[in-house]
Scaffold this active site. Structure first.
Site, PDB file in Angstrom:
ATOM      1  N   ARG A 144     -22.983   9.458 -57.565  1.00 32.83           N
ATOM      2  CA  ARG A 144     -22.234  10.650 -57.940  1.00 32.83           C
ATOM      3  C   ARG A 144     -22.777  11.825 -57.138  1.00 32.83           C
ATOM      4  O   ARG A 144     -23.960  11.854 -56.773  1.00 32.83           O
ATOM      5  CB  ARG A 144     -22.384  10.925 -59.436  1.00 32.83           C
ATOM      6  CG  ARG A 144     -21.879   9.797 -60.339  1.00 32.83           C
ATOM      7  CD  ARG A 144     -22.110  10.133 -61.806  1.00 32.83           C
ATOM      8  NE  ARG A 144     -21.590   9.093 -62.685  1.00 32.83           N
ATOM      9  CZ  ARG A 144     -22.317   8.102 -63.196  1.00 32.83           C
ATOM     10  NH1 ARG A 144     -23.609   8.017 -62.894  1.00 32.83           N
ATOM     11  NH2 ARG A 144     -21.763   7.211 -63.996  1.00 32.83           N
ATOM     12  N   LYS A 169     -25.628  10.728 -65.763  1.00 33.19           N
ATOM     13  CA  LYS A 169     -24.612  10.722 -66.797  1.00 33.19           C
ATOM     14  C   LYS A 169     -25.040   9.798 -67.939  1.00 33.19           C
ATOM     15  O   LYS A 169     -25.607   8.744 -67.700  1.00 33.19           O
ATOM     16  CB  LYS A 169     -23.280  10.241 -66.198  1.00 33.19           C
ATOM     17  CG  LYS A 169     -22.062  10.518 -67.062  1.00 33.19           C
ATOM     18  CD  LYS A 169     -20.789  10.160 -66.305  1.00 33.19           C
ATOM     19  CE  LYS A 169     -19.559  10.480 -67.127  1.00 33.19           C
ATOM     20  NZ  LYS A 169     -18.307  10.129 -66.402  1.00 33.19           N
ATOM     21  N   HIS A 244     -15.489  12.827 -54.661  1.00 31.26           N
ATOM     22  CA  HIS A 244     -15.805  11.763 -55.616  1.00 31.26           C
ATOM     23  C   HIS A 244     -15.124  10.446 -55.238  1.00 31.26           C
ATOM     24  O   HIS A 244     -15.576   9.364 -55.651  1.00 31.26           O
ATOM     25  CB  HIS A 244     -15.375  12.188 -57.025  1.00 31.26           C
ATOM     26  CG  HIS A 244     -15.819  11.234 -58.097  1.00 31.26           C
ATOM     27  ND1 HIS A 244     -17.146  11.064 -58.457  1.00 31.26           N
ATOM     28  CD2 HIS A 244     -15.113  10.381 -58.892  1.00 31.26           C
ATOM     29  CE1 HIS A 244     -17.235  10.163 -59.424  1.00 31.26           C
ATOM     30  NE2 HIS A 244     -16.017   9.731 -59.697  1.00 31.26           N
ATOM     31  N   ARG A 247     -17.111   7.473 -53.973  1.00 30.64           N
ATOM     32  CA  ARG A 247     -17.679   6.537 -54.950  1.00 30.64           C
ATOM     33  C   ARG A 247     -16.699   5.402 -55.234  1.00 30.64           C
ATOM     34  O   ARG A 247     -17.085   4.230 -55.286  1.00 30.64           O
ATOM     35  CB  ARG A 247     -18.021   7.303 -56.226  1.00 30.64           C
ATOM     36  CG  ARG A 247     -18.600   6.463 -57.370  1.00 30.64           C
ATOM     37  CD  ARG A 247     -19.060   7.415 -58.477  1.00 30.64           C
ATOM     38  NE  ARG A 247     -19.351   6.754 -59.739  1.00 30.64           N
ATOM     39  CZ  ARG A 247     -20.513   6.216 -60.063  1.00 30.64           C
ATOM     40  NH1 ARG A 247     -21.502   6.217 -59.182  1.00 30.64           N
ATOM     41  NH2 ARG A 247     -20.715   5.669 -61.248  1.00 30.64           N
ATOM     42  N   HIS A 278     -23.048   2.921 -64.611  1.00 31.27           N
ATOM     43  CA  HIS A 278     -22.088   2.811 -65.710  1.00 31.27           C
ATOM     44  C   HIS A 278     -22.812   2.303 -66.949  1.00 31.27           C
ATOM     45  O   HIS A 278     -23.744   1.499 -66.843  1.00 31.27           O
ATOM     46  CB  HIS A 278     -20.957   1.852 -65.350  1.00 31.27           C
ATOM     47  CG  HIS A 278     -20.024   2.405 -64.318  1.00 31.27           C
ATOM     48  ND1 HIS A 278     -19.242   1.605 -63.500  1.00 31.27           N
ATOM     49  CD2 HIS A 278     -19.724   3.686 -63.975  1.00 31.27           C
ATOM     50  CE1 HIS A 278     -18.521   2.372 -62.698  1.00 31.27           C
ATOM     51  NE2 HIS A 278     -18.796   3.623 -62.969  1.00 31.27           N
ATOM     52  N   TYR A 287     -12.017  -0.423 -61.527  1.00 34.04           N
ATOM     53  CA  TYR A 287     -11.856  -0.348 -60.079  1.00 34.04           C
ATOM     54  C   TYR A 287     -11.027  -1.503 -59.528  1.00 34.04           C
ATOM     55  O   TYR A 287     -10.552  -1.449 -58.398  1.00 34.04           O
ATOM     56  CB  TYR A 287     -13.224  -0.318 -59.393  1.00 34.04           C
ATOM     57  CG  TYR A 287     -13.973   0.970 -59.585  1.00 34.04           C
ATOM     58  CD1 TYR A 287     -13.681   2.081 -58.811  1.00 34.04           C
ATOM     59  CD2 TYR A 287     -14.968   1.083 -60.548  1.00 34.04           C
ATOM     60  CE1 TYR A 287     -14.373   3.271 -58.985  1.00 34.04           C
ATOM     61  CE2 TYR A 287     -15.659   2.267 -60.738  1.00 34.04           C
ATOM     62  CZ  TYR A 287     -15.355   3.361 -59.946  1.00 34.04           C
ATOM     63  OH  TYR A 287     -16.028   4.531 -60.128  1.00 34.04           O
TER      64      TYR A 287
END
Length: 311
Positions: A144, A169, A244, A247, A278, A287
């Site tokens: 990120r 995150k 972004h 990513r 994640h 994805y």
């Protein structure tokens, strides 16, 4: 200070003590409390929650935006109802359209090269070197933007080629190993940074021309300029490409490589989820829908599997 505001402040302090950052969430909650105060209300009602959620500062009519604002009220109301039974918790079916995935843009290798070349033409030299190295790192690791900006020198092991991403995150930290070619690029930047800016004011690995830490919030605006220089035009009917999206591009490229190599993708997916930071593989599964090529490979593998079963 009203009783509602005091309760909201105490609630936010409690959540932050548990590790939640609540940056925009906290602002929204206090905005709702301010709305109640302006109307003279002393208790949360569904009617007031709907009125606030749909009367956004920019007059948005986006149902997803409304639903996310309503979620702020709903979560706080559940907490408050234990203390004040008169509190109404808005039902789940009120402004419930809260989830929407934005279709990512997948950069081609040529477009990534173009972005790196555009970054190399920035001035002064330190800005060019920083942007080139950051973009390259994002493209080959899927970090990120905020994670790259928060890297300190002690977080970048230039000998073993491992990055330590701290307090990212969801409050998670992780180690991110990088390819030797990436480690070489990071070592090169490390030397140039110290030469071009020997008196930095922060321990940050990536620095601005003032010797300060890069501001992740400002990166998208600067990146938009690089898109223009690189000749990457907007896609009609879709929003402008984002930094972004690098990513997304990394993740899809990794999955494509695994499928093309005949690897057990399902077994490897938790590893990729951990690498990306994640909290669970479900976020990584999304994805799979990001690339027509990837979808066709998934479909072909499923067809083969079911074909074998029929035999």
């Amino acid at each position: 200070m009203s009783a509602l505001r005091e309760q909201a402040e105490d609630y936010l302090a409690m959540r932050r003590a548990l590790g939640f950052k609540l940056t925009t969430w906290g602002d929204k909650l206090l905005s709702f409390v301010g709305y109640l105060e302006s109307t003279g209300a002393s208790v949360i009602t569904t009617e007031a929650a709907v009125a606030w959620a749909t009367s956004t500062p920019r007059a948005s009519t986006d149902p997803v935006h409304w639903a996310r604002r309503m979620d702020v009220v709903r979560i706080f109301a559940r907490h408050l109802k234990v203390l004040d039974p008169a509190t109404e918790v808005p039902p789940e079916d009120v402004l419930s359209h809260r989830y929407r995935r934005i279709t990512p843009y997948l950069y081609s290798p040529a477009e990534i090269t173009g972005l790196l070349q555009a970054a190399g033409r920035l001035a002064p030299q330190l800005r060019a070197e920083t942007w080139q190295t950051v973009l390259g790192l994002l493209a080959v690791t899927g970090l990120r933007v905020s994670e790259a900006c928060r890297l300190d020198r002690d977080d970048v092991d230039l000998r073993s080629g491992v990055l330590t991403v701290r307090d990212s995150k969801f409050g998670k930290s992780r180690d991110v190993p990088v390819h030797e070619s990436t480690a070489v690029a990071l070592r090169r930047y490390d030397r140039l940074r110290d030469h071009l800016c020997p008196a930095t004011v922060v321990p940050s690995f990536f620095v601005s021309t003032c010797g300060t830490r890069l501001d992740a919030a400002n990166m998208p605006a600067d990146f938009a300029g690089l898109l223009k220089v690189a000749g990457i035009a907007p896609v009609p009917g879709r929003r402008r490409q984002r930094i972004h999206d690098l990513r997304h591009t990394f993740t899809v490229a990794t999955l494509l490589e695994w499928y093309q190599a005949g690897a057990d993708v399902q077994a490897r997916l938790p590893l990729l989820a951990t690498y990306l930071g994640h909290i669970d593989p479900k976020s990584t599964y999304w994805y799979l829908s990001g690339s027509p090529e990837l979808l066709s490979l998934v479909a072909a593998r499923l067809e083969h599997a079911f074909g074998d079963r029929d035999e």
